[in-house]
Design a protein around this motif. Sequence first.
Motif, PDB file in Angstrom:
ATOM      1  N   GLU A   1       0.824  -1.203   0.000  1.00  0.00           N
ATOM      2  CA  GLU A   1       0.000   0.000   0.000  1.00  0.00           C
ATOM      3  C   GLU A   1       0.858   1.253   0.000  1.00  0.00           C
ATOM      4  OE1 GLU A   1      -2.510  -0.203   3.437  1.00  0.00           O
ATOM      5  OE2 GLU A   1      -3.689  -1.854   2.648  1.00  0.00           O
ATOM      6  N   CYS A   2       2.044   1.160   0.586  1.00  0.00           N
ATOM      7  CA  CYS A   2       2.881   2.340   0.728  1.00  0.00           C
ATOM      8  C   CYS A   2       4.336   1.930   0.917  1.00  0.00           C
ATOM      9  CB  CYS A   2       2.425   3.155   1.946  1.00  0.00           C
ATOM     10  SG  CYS A   2       2.442   2.223   3.501  1.00  0.00           S
ATOM     11  N   ARG A   3       5.210   2.892   0.731  1.00  0.00           N
ATOM     12  CA  ARG A   3       6.628   2.720   1.049  1.00  0.00           C
ATOM     13  C   ARG A   3       7.067   3.705   2.124  1.00  0.00           C
ATOM     14  NH1 ARG A   3      10.226   1.013  -4.104  1.00  0.00           N
ATOM     15  NH2 ARG A   3       8.735  -0.405  -5.038  1.00  0.00           N
ATOM     16  N   LEU A   4       6.451   4.900   2.102  1.00  0.00           N
ATOM     17  CA  LEU A   4       6.788   5.969   3.040  1.00  0.00           C
ATOM     18  C   LEU A   4       5.521   6.489   3.703  1.00  0.00           C
ATOM     19  CD1 LEU A   4       9.140   7.961   0.646  1.00  0.00           C
ATOM     20  CD2 LEU A   4       9.855   6.383   2.459  1.00  0.00           C
ATOM     21  N   ASP A   5       5.671   7.164   4.837  1.00  0.00           N
ATOM     22  CA  ASP A   5       4.523   7.743   5.533  1.00  0.00           C
ATOM     23  C   ASP A   5       3.728   8.677   4.636  1.00  0.00           C
ATOM     24  OD1 ASP A   5       5.171   6.345   7.831  1.00  0.00           O
ATOM     25  OD2 ASP A   5       6.135   8.053   8.810  1.00  0.00           O
ATOM     26  N   VAL A   6       4.389   9.427   3.768  1.00  0.00           N
ATOM     27  CA  VAL A   6       3.691  10.379   2.892  1.00  0.00           C
ATOM     28  C   VAL A   6       2.802   9.681   1.866  1.00  0.00           C
ATOM     29  CG1 VAL A   6       5.436  12.181   3.179  1.00  0.00           C
ATOM     30  CG2 VAL A   6       5.645  10.546   1.301  1.00  0.00           C
ATOM     31  N   ASP A   7       2.954   8.381   1.686  1.00  0.00           N
ATOM     32  CA  ASP A   7       2.117   7.628   0.754  1.00  0.00           C
ATOM     33  C   ASP A   7       0.722   7.353   1.312  1.00  0.00           C
ATOM     34  OD1 ASP A   7       4.274   7.495  -1.010  1.00  0.00           O
ATOM     35  OD2 ASP A   7       4.925   5.540  -0.265  1.00  0.00           O
TER      36      ASP A   7
ATOM     37  N   GLY B   1      -2.269   8.853   8.775  1.00  0.00           N
ATOM     38  CA  GLY B   1      -1.581   7.797   9.509  1.00  0.00           C
ATOM     39  C   GLY B   1      -0.152   7.639   9.086  1.00  0.00           C
ATOM     40  N   ARG B   2       0.314   6.395   9.109  1.00  0.00           N
ATOM     41  CA  ARG B   2       1.712   6.134   8.790  1.00  0.00           C
ATOM     42  C   ARG B   2       1.860   4.807   8.045  1.00  0.00           C
ATOM     43  NH1 ARG B   2       2.027   5.066  14.839  1.00  0.00           N
ATOM     44  NH2 ARG B   2       2.041   2.813  14.914  1.00  0.00           N
ATOM     45  N   CYS B   3       2.999   4.611   7.435  1.00  0.00           N
ATOM     46  CA  CYS B   3       3.295   3.399   6.681  1.00  0.00           C
ATOM     47  C   CYS B   3       4.140   2.470   7.555  1.00  0.00           C
ATOM     48  CB  CYS B   3       4.052   3.765   5.406  1.00  0.00           C
ATOM     49  SG  CYS B   3       4.410   2.348   4.351  1.00  0.00           S
ATOM     50  N   THR B   4       3.611   1.289   7.829  1.00  0.00           N
ATOM     51  CA  THR B   4       4.324   0.280   8.607  1.00  0.00           C
ATOM     52  C   THR B   4       4.241  -1.044   7.857  1.00  0.00           C
ATOM     53  OG1 THR B   4       3.724   1.383  10.673  1.00  0.00           O
ATOM     54  CG2 THR B   4       4.463  -0.892  10.840  1.00  0.00           C
ATOM     55  N   ASP B   5       5.378  -1.634   7.575  1.00  0.00           N
ATOM     56  CA  ASP B   5       5.420  -2.913   6.850  1.00  0.00           C
ATOM     57  C   ASP B   5       4.624  -2.841   5.547  1.00  0.00           C
ATOM     58  OD1 ASP B   5       7.000  -4.072   8.831  1.00  0.00           O
ATOM     59  OD2 ASP B   5       5.253  -4.772   9.962  1.00  0.00           O
ATOM     60  N   PHE B   6       4.737  -1.723   4.838  1.00  0.00           N
ATOM     61  CA  PHE B   6       4.122  -1.503   3.526  1.00  0.00           C
ATOM     62  C   PHE B   6       2.597  -1.441   3.575  1.00  0.00           C
ATOM     63  CE2 PHE B   6       8.239  -3.497   2.814  1.00  0.00           C
ATOM     64  CZ  PHE B   6       8.850  -2.514   2.062  1.00  0.00           C
ATOM     65  N   ARG B   7       2.030  -1.188   4.762  1.00  0.00           N
ATOM     66  CA  ARG B   7       0.588  -1.021   4.935  1.00  0.00           C
ATOM     67  C   ARG B   7       0.327   0.314   5.620  1.00  0.00           C
ATOM     68  NH1 ARG B   7      -0.504  -4.608   1.614  1.00  0.00           N
ATOM     69  NH2 ARG B   7      -0.345  -6.780   2.133  1.00  0.00           N
ATOM     70  N   CYS B   8      -0.747   1.018   5.195  1.00  0.00           N
ATOM     71  CA  CYS B   8      -1.114   2.284   5.831  1.00  0.00           C
ATOM     72  C   CYS B   8      -1.851   1.989   7.131  1.00  0.00           C
ATOM     73  CB  CYS B   8      -2.023   3.093   4.912  1.00  0.00           C
ATOM     74  SG  CYS B   8      -1.179   3.756   3.460  1.00  0.00           S
ATOM     75  N   GLU B   9      -1.430   2.670   8.192  1.00  0.00           N
ATOM     76  CA  GLU B   9      -2.066   2.549   9.500  1.00  0.00           C
ATOM     77  C   GLU B   9      -2.662   3.894   9.861  1.00  0.00           C
ATOM     78  OE1 GLU B   9       0.539   1.209  12.542  1.00  0.00           O
ATOM     79  OE2 GLU B   9       1.017  -0.664  11.539  1.00  0.00           O
ATOM     80  N   ALA B  10      -3.885   3.891  10.345  1.00  0.00           N
ATOM     81  CA  ALA B  10      -4.537   5.131  10.785  1.00  0.00           C
ATOM     82  C   ALA B  10      -3.957   5.531  12.136  1.00  0.00           C
ATOM     83  CB  ALA B  10      -6.038   4.941  10.887  1.00  0.00           C
ATOM     84  N   ASP B  11      -3.908   6.842  12.375  1.00  0.00           N
ATOM     85  CA  ASP B  11      -3.471   7.319  13.679  1.00  0.00           C
ATOM     86  C   ASP B  11      -4.450   6.879  14.756  1.00  0.00           C
ATOM     87  OD1 ASP B  11      -1.209   8.624  12.784  1.00  0.00           O
ATOM     88  OD2 ASP B  11      -2.288  10.483  12.380  1.00  0.00           O
ATOM     89  N   ALA B  12      -3.942   6.592  15.929  1.00  0.00           N
ATOM     90  CA  ALA B  12      -4.803   6.218  17.064  1.00  0.00           C
ATOM     91  C   ALA B  12      -5.678   7.410  17.436  1.00  0.00           C
ATOM     92  CB  ALA B  12      -3.941   5.784  18.246  1.00  0.00           C
TER      93      ALA B  12
END
Length: 91
Positions: free
Chosen positions: A69-75, A79-90
């Motif tokens: 889904e992503c390589r960097l947080d800006v993708d 949220g943020r990019c972790t292990d190539f997946r976008c995670e929503a902010d808590a």
Amino acid sequence: QAIPEDGWDLSLYVVSECGSPARRRVACSDGALTESVVFDTAAEETVYVIVDGSNGETGDFELRWGMAECRLDVDCAAGRCTDFRCEADAP
């Protein structure tokens, strides 16, 4: 992505030919505890995934396979990019 259980050091390779993996690497990651590789599948060729132990280490592992889904947080829209997946902010 390959994630080792109990922290052993693994190497992950995607190759186009099993008979000569060193010469036919499509993508590889070697030298860290958790390995991820990203490669372009547009060619629709058959590929092989090799999970190998660095310096002879072995153990159980989890293999995750799928579209990144992503390589960097800006993708990620939020949220943020972790292990190539976008995670929503808590919340």
